[in-house]
Design a protein around this motif. Structure first.
Motif, PDB file in Angstrom:
ATOM      1  N   ASN A 192      80.550  32.166  26.869  1.00  0.00           N
ATOM      2  CA  ASN A 192      79.565  31.271  27.498  1.00  0.00           C
ATOM      3  C   ASN A 192      78.377  30.950  26.600  1.00  0.00           C
ATOM      4  O   ASN A 192      77.218  30.992  27.031  1.00  0.00           O
ATOM      5  CB  ASN A 192      79.082  31.880  28.820  1.00  0.00           C
ATOM      6  N   ASN A 193      78.681  30.648  25.351  1.00  0.00           N
ATOM      7  CA  ASN A 193      77.659  30.233  24.384  1.00  0.00           C
ATOM      8  C   ASN A 193      77.919  28.766  24.029  1.00  0.00           C
ATOM      9  O   ASN A 193      78.736  28.465  23.152  1.00  0.00           O
ATOM     10  CB  ASN A 193      77.716  31.110  23.136  1.00  0.00           C
ATOM     11  N   PRO A 194      77.252  27.813  24.694  1.00  0.00           N
ATOM     12  CA  PRO A 194      77.623  26.399  24.610  1.00  0.00           C
ATOM     13  C   PRO A 194      77.374  25.725  23.269  1.00  0.00           C
ATOM     14  O   PRO A 194      77.905  24.646  23.027  1.00  0.00           O
ATOM     15  CB  PRO A 194      76.776  25.754  25.709  1.00  0.00           C
ATOM     16  N   MET A 219      87.222  38.602  20.997  1.00  0.00           N
ATOM     17  CA  MET A 219      87.504  37.999  22.295  1.00  0.00           C
ATOM     18  C   MET A 219      86.563  36.818  22.503  1.00  0.00           C
ATOM     19  O   MET A 219      85.334  36.982  22.442  1.00  0.00           O
ATOM     20  CB  MET A 219      87.338  39.034  23.404  1.00  0.00           C
ATOM     21  N   LEU A 220      87.137  35.641  22.740  1.00  0.00           N
ATOM     22  CA  LEU A 220      86.360  34.418  22.908  1.00  0.00           C
ATOM     23  C   LEU A 220      86.615  33.830  24.296  1.00  0.00           C
ATOM     24  O   LEU A 220      87.764  33.779  24.748  1.00  0.00           O
ATOM     25  CB  LEU A 220      86.750  33.384  21.849  1.00  0.00           C
ATOM     26  N   SER A 221      85.529  33.373  24.934  1.00  0.00           N
ATOM     27  CA  SER A 221      85.674  32.768  26.246  1.00  0.00           C
ATOM     28  C   SER A 221      84.555  31.767  26.486  1.00  0.00           C
ATOM     29  O   SER A 221      83.370  32.134  26.467  1.00  0.00           O
ATOM     30  CB  SER A 221      85.657  33.850  27.339  1.00  0.00           C
ATOM     31  N   ASN A 222      84.929  30.517  26.680  1.00  0.00           N
ATOM     32  CA  ASN A 222      83.992  29.479  27.094  1.00  0.00           C
ATOM     33  C   ASN A 222      82.848  29.266  26.101  1.00  0.00           C
ATOM     34  O   ASN A 222      81.710  29.036  26.486  1.00  0.00           O
ATOM     35  CB  ASN A 222      83.427  29.805  28.477  1.00  0.00           C
ATOM     36  N   ASN A 223      83.169  29.349  24.818  1.00  0.00           N
ATOM     37  CA  ASN A 223      82.223  28.942  23.773  1.00  0.00           C
ATOM     38  C   ASN A 223      82.599  27.541  23.309  1.00  0.00           C
ATOM     39  O   ASN A 223      83.756  27.123  23.430  1.00  0.00           O
ATOM     40  CB  ASN A 223      82.281  29.908  22.585  1.00  0.00           C
TER      41      ASN A 223
END
Length: 244
Positions: A192-194, A219-223
């Motif tokens: 969650n880092n836009p 682990m990556l999610s919603n960047n």
């Protein structure tokens, strides 16, 4: 008779308030609280002083040793661009491991570099520090860092050879993560880092230490750059990249 009872209750209440002097006079709402928590290792009896640099308008500090909570208020906190609080100084009574918690309003700068604080810090947690613009941890023995906050544009983990893992989430301004001399780093979690673009992720991948026999995971999610980053840069170094 009623007047006597009322007077008795009033005296009891005042006495209770006077005795309850461990309660802080500052009251910071959960919504407003900006939290810095550090696990400090005080190992030398000849060096018990802890001097972190924290710029904030108000702050409640729990030193983690059972002592009375300390409160700091910037006298000019109502003035725009007022001078920040001075560096803190606290002397522990003895060696040991202490979890020091700073609950503050408007933290703008945090310096826990080993030269600044005088003590090694094993873990750092930043929560909701949305005004934080400057953060330094040079020379620390940090093993774990967890940042859940907005405001930070760059995070520099260079020269932290003891770091094993870090988590960064909900940093709406974060656009760069710098790594260097992090030989035992093994787990990275980013979510969650836009503004964390594919270019920024690729640059971080290029700075990763080589994985040898052990498993190292990202682990990556919603960047912003999850879908288009070049995972091969990391996997060729022996890392596993998981995207949710």
């Amino acid at each position: 008779m009623h007047k006597i009872i009322y007077l008795f209750l009033l005296v009891a209440l005042v006495t209770s308030c006077e005795q309850n002097n461990d309660s802080p006079f500052l009251y910071i709402l959960d919504h407003d609280a900006q939290i810095v928590e550090t696990d400090v290792e005080v190992a030398l009896s000849g060096n018990l002083v802890f001097t972190p640099i924290v710029h904030a308008s108000q702050m409640i500090v729990n030193w983690g040793d059972g002592s009375k909570i300390t409160e700091f208020v910037n006298r000019d906190s109502a003035v725009v661009d007022a001078p920040p609080l001075k560096p803190l100084r606290y002397t522990f009574a003895s060696t040991g491991n202490y979890t020091v918690n700073f609950r503050a309003i408007k933290i703008t700068r945090l310096d826990i570099s080993i030269d600044s604080v005088g003590q090694p810090i094993n873990q750092l947690r930043l929560t909701n520090c949305r005004h934080l613009k400057e953060f330094s941890s040079v020379g620390q023995v940090l093993k774990s860092v967890n940042i859940t906050t907005s405001g930070l544009k760059n995070v520099n983990f260079s020269n932290l050879p003891a770091m094993e893992n870090f988590t960064i989430s909900q940093c709406d301004s974060l656009s760069r993560i710098t790594l260097d001399n992090n030989a035992i780093l093994n787990t990275i979690s980013l979510s969650n880092n836009p503004l964390l673009s594919a270019t920024a992720l690729n640059a971080m991948f290029q700075q990763l230490p080589l994985a040898k026999s052990d498993t190292r995971t990202i682990m990556l999610s919603n960047n912003a750059g999850d879908a288009t980053c070049d995972k091969a840069i990391a996997t060729q170094k022996g890392w596993t990249v998981n995207i949710e």
